[in-house]
Write an enzyme that holds these catalytic residues in place. Sequence first.
Site, PDB file in Angstrom:
ATOM      1  N   ASN A   1       1.325  -1.282   0.119  1.00 45.17           N
ATOM      2  CA  ASN A   1       0.227  -0.281   0.009  1.00 45.17           C
ATOM      3  C   ASN A   1       0.946   0.878   0.299  1.00 45.17           C
ATOM      4  O   ASN A   1       1.247   1.352   0.931  1.00 45.17           O
ATOM      5  CB  ASN A   1      -1.043  -0.256   1.197  1.00 45.17           C
ATOM      6  CG  ASN A   1      -1.750   1.769   1.306  1.00 45.17           C
ATOM      7  OD1 ASN A   1      -1.709   1.844   0.428  1.00 45.17           O
ATOM      8  ND2 ASN A   1      -2.711   0.883   2.272  1.00 45.17           N
TER       9      ASN A   1
ATOM     10  N   ARG B   1     -11.311  15.552   7.763  1.00 51.12           N
ATOM     11  CA  ARG B   1     -12.607  15.783   6.892  1.00 51.12           C
ATOM     12  C   ARG B   1     -13.577  16.134   6.889  1.00 51.12           C
ATOM     13  O   ARG B   1     -14.479  16.046   8.547  1.00 51.12           O
ATOM     14  CB  ARG B   1     -12.940  14.759   6.048  1.00 51.12           C
ATOM     15  CG  ARG B   1     -10.888  14.796   5.441  1.00 51.12           C
ATOM     16  CD  ARG B   1     -11.135  13.603   4.154  1.00 51.12           C
ATOM     17  NE  ARG B   1     -10.322  13.041   3.562  1.00 51.12           N
ATOM     18  CZ  ARG B   1     -10.078  11.664   3.132  1.00 51.12           C
ATOM     19  NH1 ARG B   1     -11.015  10.609   4.064  1.00 51.12           N
ATOM     20  NH2 ARG B   1      -9.060  10.592   3.146  1.00 51.12           N
TER      21      ARG B   1
ATOM     22  N   HIS C   1     -12.746   2.731   0.090  1.00 50.55           N
ATOM     23  CA  HIS C   1     -12.899   1.750   1.852  1.00 50.55           C
ATOM     24  C   HIS C   1     -13.515   0.468   0.836  1.00 50.55           C
ATOM     25  O   HIS C   1     -14.041  -0.169   2.406  1.00 50.55           O
ATOM     26  CB  HIS C   1     -13.670   1.943   3.115  1.00 50.55           C
ATOM     27  CG  HIS C   1     -13.320   3.710   3.758  1.00 50.55           C
ATOM     28  ND1 HIS C   1     -13.896   4.233   4.492  1.00 50.55           N
ATOM     29  CD2 HIS C   1     -12.054   3.758   3.848  1.00 50.55           C
ATOM     30  CE1 HIS C   1     -12.921   5.086   4.330  1.00 50.55           C
ATOM     31  NE2 HIS C   1     -11.621   4.837   5.040  1.00 50.55           N
TER      32      HIS C   1
ATOM     33  N   ARG D   1      -2.622  -2.193  -3.322  1.00 53.93           N
ATOM     34  CA  ARG D   1      -4.321  -1.698  -3.104  1.00 53.93           C
ATOM     35  C   ARG D   1      -4.023  -0.645  -4.068  1.00 53.93           C
ATOM     36  O   ARG D   1      -2.679   0.231  -4.138  1.00 53.93           O
ATOM     37  CB  ARG D   1      -3.765  -1.019  -1.383  1.00 53.93           C
ATOM     38  CG  ARG D   1      -5.285  -0.498  -1.096  1.00 53.93           C
ATOM     39  CD  ARG D   1      -5.400   0.550   0.275  1.00 53.93           C
ATOM     40  NE  ARG D   1      -6.064   1.078  -0.030  1.00 53.93           N
ATOM     41  CZ  ARG D   1      -5.943   2.507   0.859  1.00 53.93           C
ATOM     42  NH1 ARG D   1      -5.471   3.113   1.542  1.00 53.93           N
ATOM     43  NH2 ARG D   1      -7.026   3.778   1.061  1.00 53.93           N
TER      44      ARG D   1
ATOM     45  N   GLU E   1      -8.345  -5.675   5.713  1.00 52.67           N
ATOM     46  CA  GLU E   1      -7.712  -4.814   4.299  1.00 52.67           C
ATOM     47  C   GLU E   1      -7.457  -6.077   3.404  1.00 52.67           C
ATOM     48  O   GLU E   1      -6.245  -6.072   2.650  1.00 52.67           O
ATOM     49  CB  GLU E   1      -7.077  -3.646   3.455  1.00 52.67           C
ATOM     50  CG  GLU E   1      -9.047  -3.141   3.989  1.00 52.67           C
ATOM     51  CD  GLU E   1      -8.763  -0.974   4.051  1.00 52.67           C
ATOM     52  OE1 GLU E   1      -9.239  -0.714   3.282  1.00 52.67           O
ATOM     53  OE2 GLU E   1      -8.482  -0.261   5.471  1.00 52.67           O
TER      54      GLU E   1
END
Length: 414
Positions: A7, A250, A189, A99, A395
Amino acid sequence: MNVLVVNSGSSSLKFQVIATGLERIKQYTDHRLCRGEVEGIGGEAIIQFKNQQGQSQKFTAPLRDISAVLDYLVRFIASDKSGVPEIKNTGDINAVGHRVVHGGELFSESALIDDKVLRGIEDCIDLAPLHNPNNIKGIQAARELFGKTIPQVAVFDTSFHHSIPEQAYLYAVPYHLYRRHHIRRYGFHGTSHRYVAFRYRTLRGLTREQTNIITLHLGNGCSATAIRGGNSVDTSMGMTPLEGLVMGTRSGDLDPAIVNVIARKEGMSPSEVDTLLNTQSGLLGISGLTNDMRELQAELKEHEDRRVRLAIEVFCYRARKYIGAFLASMSGADAVVFTGGIGENSPEIRALICEGMEWAGLMVDPARNQETVARESKISTEDSTLLAYAIPTDEELLIARDTVRVILGEPHPS
Ligand code: ADP
C-alpha cells in the site's frame, strides 16, 4: 502462495507478506508472515517491522524512492535478521497485491496487472491525483524488482461500489458534467466494507444474497455503506473521500456554497479551501485539539471541554443520520456493522451512535458492547430486530486473497 501486499503512499509504504492459497474445498488458508511500515521515504526512512512471532524491530535507512524501499524490504525480509524463515530469497515471493485507490468506472473487480491495466490506472489519475500516482509508482517498482514473471494484482478501493445504481451515484448537476468529466459518486474503503460484510455473513452462516447490512468504517477516514444482497447499493463517500461522515480531519457533508463563502471571506483559493476541508476540519476542526478520537475521549474524561464534546456529538450524530438514511434507501437492513480504529475499539462511540435507535429495533447491550474491543462480536441485545456487530477489518488479507483468486482465475467470491 506468498503474497507481498503493498500500500504505497506519497512518503510512506505499508506492507505485509501473507501466505495464502485456495484449497480444493475453496477455503483460504492464511498465515501472516510479517508486516510493517516505512515512513519518511526520500530521506532517512524509518522502518517498523514485525514478524509472525510478534518480534518488532525499528530501524532507519536512507531510501530515496519507492523502488529503493521495495528492494531494501525484500532483501531484509529474506535475511536472517527478519525472522521470516519462509522467505529466503526474492523467488520465495510468488505474487504482489497492490492497494489502488481509484479504479474509476473502468475496474469493477480486482485485476491482474498488465500494460493495459496499468494504462487504465493511469487514466484514473485525474480522479485521484494524490493517490493513484503513488500506487502506480509501487506497481512499477515491484515490476522492476520482480520482473514481469511474478504476477501482480491491483485491488481497488472503489470497485466494490460498482454495483451502486445510477440514482444513488449521480449528482444532480448538469448531466453533461457526468459525461464529460465523470463527475459521480465512486465511494472508497470498498475493500474494508467488503471484508466485514464477508465476516458478518460467515459469522451468521448466511449467503452473500442474504446479506443486508449497513457497514460503518470509522477510522481516520470514515464511510458508511448500504449493502443489499451482498452488493454495495449506496455509500457515503463520493467522487472523492471528502463527502459523507465527519472524519478525523475531513468535514464530510456540507453545503457546497460554503466553499465559495470561505474562499471569499478568508481570501483563499478553491484549492486552499479544498485542503482546509480535507486536512483542518472534522474532529480536529471542531475540537481545535486533535483528529484522534482516543485522545478526544481521554480529554473528556479528565475535564469537561465543550468543543471536544461537540466534536464527538457531531461525529456520532452524522453517523446515526446515515444509518437512518440507508435504512430508508435500502428498505430496512438486518444489522449495522462497526469497523475501523474507532468502530472496532470504542464501545462509547458505538453506543452514542446507536442512541435512540430503539424505533428501528436496535438496542446496544451495554455489557457485550463494553467487552468487544478489537474482536468480532454481536453487540446488540437478544431482542433487537436490527442487530449491531463490531468486526475488525483486514484489508490486507482481502488483498492477498484477491491476488491469489485473480491469478488462479477463480470467479468473484460468492
Ligand atoms: P486509518 O483510517 O488511518 O486506517 P484507523 O482505522 O487505525 O485509521 O483508525 C484511527 C482512529 O481510531 C483514530 O481516531 C484513533 O484514535 C481511533 N482509535 C483507535 N483505538 C481507539 C480506542 N481504543 N478508542 C477510541 N478510538 C480509538
